[in-house]
Design a protein around this motif. Structure first.
Motif, PDB file in Angstrom:
ATOM      1  N   CYS B  97     -42.094  60.493  53.108  1.00  0.00           N
ATOM      2  CA  CYS B  97     -42.090  61.936  53.392  1.00  0.00           C
ATOM      3  C   CYS B  97     -42.033  62.187  54.901  1.00  0.00           C
ATOM      4  O   CYS B  97     -41.369  63.120  55.368  1.00  0.00           O
ATOM      5  CB  CYS B  97     -43.333  62.604  52.806  1.00  0.00           C
ATOM      6  N   HIS B  98     -42.761  61.355  55.654  1.00  0.00           N
ATOM      7  CA  HIS B  98     -42.779  61.493  57.107  1.00  0.00           C
ATOM      8  C   HIS B  98     -41.375  61.295  57.691  1.00  0.00           C
ATOM      9  O   HIS B  98     -40.949  62.024  58.594  1.00  0.00           O
ATOM     10  CB  HIS B  98     -43.778  60.501  57.688  1.00  0.00           C
ATOM     11  N   LYS B 101     -39.459  64.377  57.077  1.00  0.00           N
ATOM     12  CA  LYS B 101     -39.934  65.493  57.887  1.00  0.00           C
ATOM     13  C   LYS B 101     -39.432  65.404  59.324  1.00  0.00           C
ATOM     14  O   LYS B 101     -39.076  66.417  59.941  1.00  0.00           O
ATOM     15  CB  LYS B 101     -41.466  65.505  57.853  1.00  0.00           C
ATOM     16  N   ARG B 102     -39.401  64.186  59.881  1.00  0.00           N
ATOM     17  CA  ARG B 102     -38.997  64.078  61.280  1.00  0.00           C
ATOM     18  C   ARG B 102     -37.483  63.908  61.431  1.00  0.00           C
ATOM     19  O   ARG B 102     -36.993  63.644  62.533  1.00  0.00           O
ATOM     20  CB  ARG B 102     -39.771  62.973  61.981  1.00  0.00           C
ATOM     21  N   ARG B 124     -47.481  66.547  52.704  1.00  0.00           N
ATOM     22  CA  ARG B 124     -46.701  66.108  53.875  1.00  0.00           C
ATOM     23  C   ARG B 124     -45.555  67.054  54.193  1.00  0.00           C
ATOM     24  O   ARG B 124     -45.195  67.225  55.357  1.00  0.00           O
ATOM     25  CB  ARG B 124     -46.121  64.708  53.640  1.00  0.00           C
ATOM     26  N   LEU B 125     -44.927  67.616  53.172  1.00  0.00           N
ATOM     27  CA  LEU B 125     -43.728  68.420  53.411  1.00  0.00           C
ATOM     28  C   LEU B 125     -44.004  69.919  53.341  1.00  0.00           C
ATOM     29  O   LEU B 125     -43.231  70.717  53.853  1.00  0.00           O
ATOM     30  CB  LEU B 125     -42.634  68.050  52.396  1.00  0.00           C
ATOM     31  N   ASN B 300     -40.198  71.653  51.648  1.00  0.00           N
ATOM     32  CA  ASN B 300     -39.305  71.566  52.796  1.00  0.00           C
ATOM     33  C   ASN B 300     -38.635  70.200  52.840  1.00  0.00           C
ATOM     34  O   ASN B 300     -38.808  69.430  53.781  1.00  0.00           O
ATOM     35  CB  ASN B 300     -40.095  71.813  54.087  1.00  0.00           C
ATOM     36  N   GLY B 301     -37.851  69.920  51.831  1.00  0.00           N
ATOM     37  CA  GLY B 301     -37.193  68.629  51.724  1.00  0.00           C
ATOM     38  C   GLY B 301     -37.029  68.268  50.264  1.00  0.00           C
ATOM     39  O   GLY B 301     -37.754  68.771  49.412  1.00  0.00           O
TER      40      GLY B 301
END
Lengths: 348, 348
Positions: B97-98, B101-102, B124-125, B300-301
């Motif tokens: 997830c990280h 996100k990045r 995470r998101l 968000n993803g």
């Protein structure tokens, strides 16, 4: 109510009151089912509906002397719901319930609309002492023994305490109808660990864990309905009805796909022909009608709701199931179980 | 996080971050699925998990130069639920997830426990602006086009307004993943007429009837999940999960019964042999893994949750689905739909 023909049942055996006007194939298949029940299964039946129509249909089977008719000039149509039972106090299903209530029938069978049968049954027969909400139990074609699912649609919004009652209703049903002395009860939810599910289920899990007289085996999931992890699966009427219809629809879909696959080519078709008798037997076993239909449990009397699309064999199975439940004194059985619930666990 | 191998994806195409440690067959089948995704489907993948283990498994496929590895020393086990995602901030699914996100990955795929993936994804998101509750969408093998069912388990207790949001999420998904420009939305309940169902459904029916931008076709029942009456079926996560598992279990049961019937005798077995290739194709089509798994919509993803029992082909399908959703900008699509909801219809 006019008796058009004398009662042919042996002395002491009350007939099943069969709503001859309910169902997609009424009255033709209903009457044919009554004839099958009487002749092939030894179950006495009384037909309830329009006398002239039923007499003529019985005459075609040469059965006017075997099966009595009780007059009911009205009928609920298949698209009429619960309210219609109030508007039509003399409908065929209402008259059938009346026969049961006054001791002239052992049970009621109808292939009419579920909502109509449930509403009429509740109105005419009333719930048993201590049973807050009657529930619909259905039998799924699990092997080696069937699985009972309830509630399959009588109570769309349920409380946790109702699920405990459903467990008692289901145990009594499995003992009488399926000869399972100590049926295992599962709770339908969305994960196998305790604590999985919605608020209703979480609370019901606590209550069921503390319910004496119920062999609670914990959570079961949708895929367990046909694996036999539990003999009885309790759930609210909304989830139960969705699960039942999903199960029936999925089996029908899978069968349709198999059949299409088999019919796709000449070579495969030959293979299909070789298997036809076996496949037909399997198909019959999985046919929802084969089990005789749904049972409305918790009323002062036995009511079996046959599939709306039932044909003669389905109606005969429903009559046989109804007679078996009545002979097994399911109502008394349920009454004893409900009376044994500690006062602190009762909702009503 | 150490990159063990260079990124082989074409410039400008972000890889799918694949949780290599989640699932019953991790990491062997997960790595094999990554290799299939890259080589056979042209989907770039980055594996997330224990570097040494993954490097060795990749080496067996001679694929260490094709697929990069990102280190995550921890993993959620299959029986760990939502809380574990808090306890393990450096689990393989959290690191995946990280990456997303990045901006180092286009999407996340995991075959880990649904509860763990959902909780980690939400943590995470985060939910998209205006999306109160992310939902799980699954694709059912309806013909001629698949049916999308949601929520299949993220929200066990739902509010009517959430079902309206699920409709928007489902429409965006069907448009991007299934190329259905104007998907029809049905509401899962226990009768075809409006007003049938529990309290949640009755209110949701009113809201959906008044929702612009959603082609609402009314109530659907359990048996409609595979008939194509609606392209999208919305329901709460409890009912949806029960229906999904019932459907999968029923098809599996029917197949088992069918196979047993075919194998019962020599003659029938011959028939079975003649049909074997066809039946195998059918079985593959109905296999829940074939569709690539469930999609967690509203974050968000893009997060795809593959079946826990997935083998290589299922993982490759899941990666392909994730890449397609990301390329179709599903998140932007959902954002636009949610932004179009009149303020009076919003819950959040």
């Amino acid at each position: 109510m006019d008796r058009v023909a004398p009662d042919p049942a042996p002395v002491g055996t009350l007939p099943v009151a069969l709503d001859a006007m309910g169902g997609d194939n009424a009255p033709g298949e209903i009457v044919a089912g009554a004839v099958q029940a009487v002749r092939e299964r030894g179950v006495p039946v009384v037909l309830v509906g329009q006398p002239r129509l039923l007499y003529e249909t019985l005459a075609a089977h040469d059965a006017t002397s075997e099966i009595p008719i009780v007059r009911a000039e009205e009928a609920l149509s298949m698209d009429e719901g619960a309210l219609a039972s109030l508007r039509r106090p003399r409908s065929s299903i209402a008259v059938a319930c009346h026969l049961l209530k006054r001791g002239d029938a052992s049970a009621v069978v109808s292939a009419g609309s579920t909502a109509g049968v449930v509403a009429t049954g509740k109105l005419r027969l009333r719930g048993q002492q201590g049973v807050g909400r009657p529930a619909i139990a259905v039998t799924l074609p699990t092997l080696p023994t069937p699985t009972v699912l309830l509630d399959a649609g009588a109570n769309a919004d349920a409380k946790p305490e109702m699920l405990v009652q459903f467990a008692h209703l289901g145990v009594a049903f499995a003992q009488v109808a399926l000869d399972l002395p100590r049926p295992r009860v599962g709770l339908l939810t969305i994960g196998s660990e305790a604590g999985k599910g919605n608020k209703l289920v979480k609370r019901a899990h606590e209550l069921l864990s503390a319910t004496p007289g119920v062999d609670f085996v914990g959570n079961v999931e949708g895929h367990d309905l046909l694996t036999g992890r539990a003999d009885i699966v309790v759930t609210d009427g909304f989830t139960g009805n969705v699960a039942l219809k999903t199960l029936e629809g999925s089996i029908k879909y899978a069968f349709g796909q198999f059949r299409e696959t088999i019919d796709e080519s000449a070579v495969a078709r030959l293979g299909g022909v070789l298997q036809r008798p076996r496949l037909r037997r399997l198909y019959r076993r999985l046919d929802p009608e084969a089990t005789g239909g749904a049972v409305l449990l918790g009323l002062n009397g036995t009511v079996v709701i046959a599939h709306g699309s039932s044909r003669a064999a389905g109606i005969a199975s429903a009559c046989e199931l109804a007679a078996r439940l009545a002979a097994g004194e399911i109502v008394t059985h349920i009454g004893e179980r409900i009376a044994s619930i500690p006062r602190s666990h009762r909702l009503w």
